[in-house]
Design a protein around this motif. Structure first.
Motif, PDB file in Angstrom:
ATOM      1  N   ILE A 332       0.865  -1.183   0.000  1.00 26.43           N
ATOM      2  CA  ILE A 332       0.000   0.000   0.000  1.00 26.43           C
ATOM      3  C   ILE A 332       0.902   1.232   0.000  1.00 26.43           C
ATOM      4  CG2 ILE A 332      -1.835   1.243   1.184  1.00 26.43           C
ATOM      5  CD1 ILE A 332      -2.585  -1.372   2.574  1.00 26.43           C
ATOM      6  N   HIS A 339      -1.744  10.891   3.577  1.00 26.72           N
ATOM      7  CA  HIS A 339      -1.503  10.124   4.799  1.00 26.72           C
ATOM      8  C   HIS A 339      -1.075  11.007   5.965  1.00 26.72           C
ATOM      9  CE1 HIS A 339      -1.529   6.525   2.172  1.00 26.72           C
ATOM     10  NE2 HIS A 339      -1.844   5.879   3.282  1.00 26.72           N
ATOM     11  N   HIS A 382      -6.433   1.819   6.738  1.00 24.39           N
ATOM     12  CA  HIS A 382      -6.721   1.085   5.498  1.00 24.39           C
ATOM     13  C   HIS A 382      -7.661  -0.101   5.716  1.00 24.39           C
ATOM     14  CE1 HIS A 382      -4.184   3.341   2.781  1.00 24.39           C
ATOM     15  NE2 HIS A 382      -3.215   3.341   3.686  1.00 24.39           N
ATOM     16  N   VAL A 427      -9.140  -2.704   0.402  1.00 19.42           N
ATOM     17  CA  VAL A 427      -8.249  -1.755   1.085  1.00 19.42           C
ATOM     18  C   VAL A 427      -8.947  -0.400   1.082  1.00 19.42           C
ATOM     19  CG1 VAL A 427      -5.987  -0.662   1.128  1.00 19.42           C
ATOM     20  CG2 VAL A 427      -6.221  -3.009   0.270  1.00 19.42           C
ATOM     21  N   HIS A 428      -9.196   0.150   2.245  1.00 20.14           N
ATOM     22  CA  HIS A 428      -9.839   1.459   2.318  1.00 20.14           C
ATOM     23  C   HIS A 428      -8.896   2.538   1.809  1.00 20.14           C
ATOM     24  CE1 HIS A 428     -13.643   0.904   4.742  1.00 20.14           C
ATOM     25  NE2 HIS A 428     -13.135  -0.326   4.667  1.00 20.14           N
ATOM     26  N   GLN A 429      -9.429   3.422   0.965  1.00 26.78           N
ATOM     27  CA  GLN A 429      -8.642   4.544   0.469  1.00 26.78           C
ATOM     28  C   GLN A 429      -8.557   5.639   1.519  1.00 26.78           C
ATOM     29  OE1 GLN A 429      -8.977   5.906  -3.589  1.00 26.78           O
ATOM     30  NE2 GLN A 429     -10.550   4.361  -4.024  1.00 26.78           N
ATOM     31  N   PRO A 442     -13.675   1.693  -1.274  1.00 20.97           N
ATOM     32  CA  PRO A 442     -12.443   0.921  -1.068  1.00 20.97           C
ATOM     33  C   PRO A 442     -11.946   0.310  -2.375  1.00 20.97           C
ATOM     34  CG  PRO A 442     -14.134   0.304   0.530  1.00 20.97           C
ATOM     35  CD  PRO A 442     -14.813   1.144  -0.507  1.00 20.97           C
TER      36      PRO A 442
END
Length: 449
Positions: A332, A339, A382, A427-429, A442
């Motif tokens: 990721i 982030h 995530h 996978v969560h954005q 996601p």
């Protein structure tokens, strides 16, 4: 009147050999122009792909402020290259046309033989009144070819000045942001500086046009100093020697239309190319084909299907769509401009484990006591699932991709216990925190055992 030139067509010849052949007003630099165009054009076509690769590798490491600066610099650097390519291509085409006309004139020096032009009297009258002679067309085309380089470098100088200014303002905004604003609002500082530079020339020009004749001596001196500062600050000492002769000889309205059409045409092409490269602009003719998270396979998720030049700064990946080994390797990417604020908001007790700014040498290893809480926070953000089930047992580690240099986190998902067939990883954005868009869906990564 010749296109982009004020030289009259009846002025004496400039090239002795062509003058001897009866071709007037021919630039003595035409051979040098052809040599330069042929030598440079091929090399120029190699530059856009190299620039794309260069900026694509830099962008993933940029913060929000630096990303804005990079986008502007990338757009204008590419515009410089495309302006040169367009000018050399147009020049070669125009010179090829010119060579054809010269050859035609050398074979038929007397031009049109109207006694052999079979038509009615009205058509003959229109053609004889409107058809330009070969020497006049040759002269106009020659003048156009001679001026095109100057016009192209006018655009290049303007783009180059914008790139230099953007870089300088970016550094100043970065310094002010970190020195006075705690590392925040750098983009706002950058925009304020750019607006300030744009307002001064506009204001001085407006004041001079409206009340310049009625100013007192003291006010006139103040305005004169402001105009001089504007002249220097906007690099008119380099740009005006080309622009002002074109403006005053070709015609103000005509050169403005040509200039702005060329300027915005090139910038529009650069923007469209970027949008097309990021799949945000395309031509669609597929009535019954659509992208689907659950019922589609996106090659971007699989390392073995990406080309060596592909860099997807935000897209997670696994090794293949068909997993034959004991583990699924999930990577990721870490996107600083998303982030950084998300970790600060999700885990407010955490402090940055590295400082921003210029770094000399490799990353310094951080203690496990600092790394583990950050990795747990990133795992929480995530929220990876396998076949719909949460996997809090997954252990993430910091990782730098060996091919692209993108930094992120990686985990190894055990696959031996998975049944044969299709499986799904979600996978969560990380959403943008500017509040302008809803939370993205996601990522859904299918794979098969």
């Amino acid at each position: 009147m010749p296109v982009l030139s004020s030289r009259p067509v009846d002025v004496g010849p400039s090239d002795p050999e062509l003058a001897a052949a009866g071709i007037p007003d021919t630039s003595p630099t035409w051979e040098l122009e052809l040599l330069i165009s042929g030598a440079v054009l091929f090399a120029l076509f190699q530059i856009p792909s190299a620039l794309t690769s260069f900026f694509t590798r830099i962008e993933p490491h940029a913060t929000a402020t630096m990303m804005s600066v990079l986008l502007v610099m990338q757009m204008y650097v590419k515009a410089i290259v495309y302006a040169l390519i367009a000018s050399f291509v147009v020049h070669l085409i125009a010179r090829a046309y010119w060579v054809g006309l010269v050859g035609l004139h050398s074979v038929f020096p007397k031009g049109v033989r109207w006694e052999n032009f079979k038509s009615g009297p009205v058509t003959l009258e229109v053609y004889r009144s409107r058809l330009v002679s070969l020497p006049a067309i040759i002269s106009r085309t020659d003048n156009f070819c001679s001026v095109i380089f100057s016009f192209a470098f006018l655009l290049v100088l303007l783009f180059a000045f914008t790139v230099a200014l953007t870089g300088a303002f970016g550094l100043v905004a970065y310094g002010i942001s970190h020195a006075l604003l705690g590392g925040h609002s750098g983009e706002t500082v950058f925009l304020v500086l750019a607006a300030f530079l744009a307002i001064i020339p506009a204001a001085t020009s407006l004041i001079d046009r409206r009340v310049g004749e009625r100013l007192s001596p003291r006010a006139r001196r103040i305005l004169q100093r402001a105009i001089i500062a504007s002249y220097r600050g906007t690099a008119q000492g380099v740009i005006s020697p080309i622009f002002v002769p074109l403006l005053t000889n070709v015609g103000r309205n005509k050169i403005r239309v040509i200039f702005f059409a060329s300027l915005f045409g090139i910038l529009g092409f650069v923007i469209a190319e970027r949008l097309a490269r990021s799949d945000q602009l395309s031509l669609n003719s597929y009535d019954y084909f659509g992208a689907s998270d659950r019922f589609g396979v996106n090659y971007r998720f699989y390392e073995n299907q990406r080309s060596p030049d592909d860099i997807f700064a935000r897209t997670p990946s696994i090794q293949s769509d068909i997993v034959t080994g004991s583990y699924v390797k999930l990577f990721i990417p870490y996107v600083p401009r998303r982030h950084n604020p998300m970790v600060a908001r999700t885990c407010p007790t955490l402090r940055p484990i590295q400082g921003r700014g210029l770094q000399v040498g490799p990353d310094t290893p951080v203690p496990d006591s600092l790394a583990m809480p950050v990795l747990r926070c990133l795992a929480q953000i995530h929220a990876v699932t396998v076949d719909g089930a949460q996997r809090p047992d997954l252990q993430f580690r910091f990782y730098e991709h060996p091919t692209t240099g993108i930094k992120g986190i990686i985990t190894y998902i055990p696959a031996d216990s998975l049944a044969r067939g299709q499986h799904m990883i979600t996978v969560h954005q990380v959403p943008s925190l500017d509040g302008k868009a809803s939370a993205p869906a996601p990522w859904v990564i299918p794979f098969w055992r």
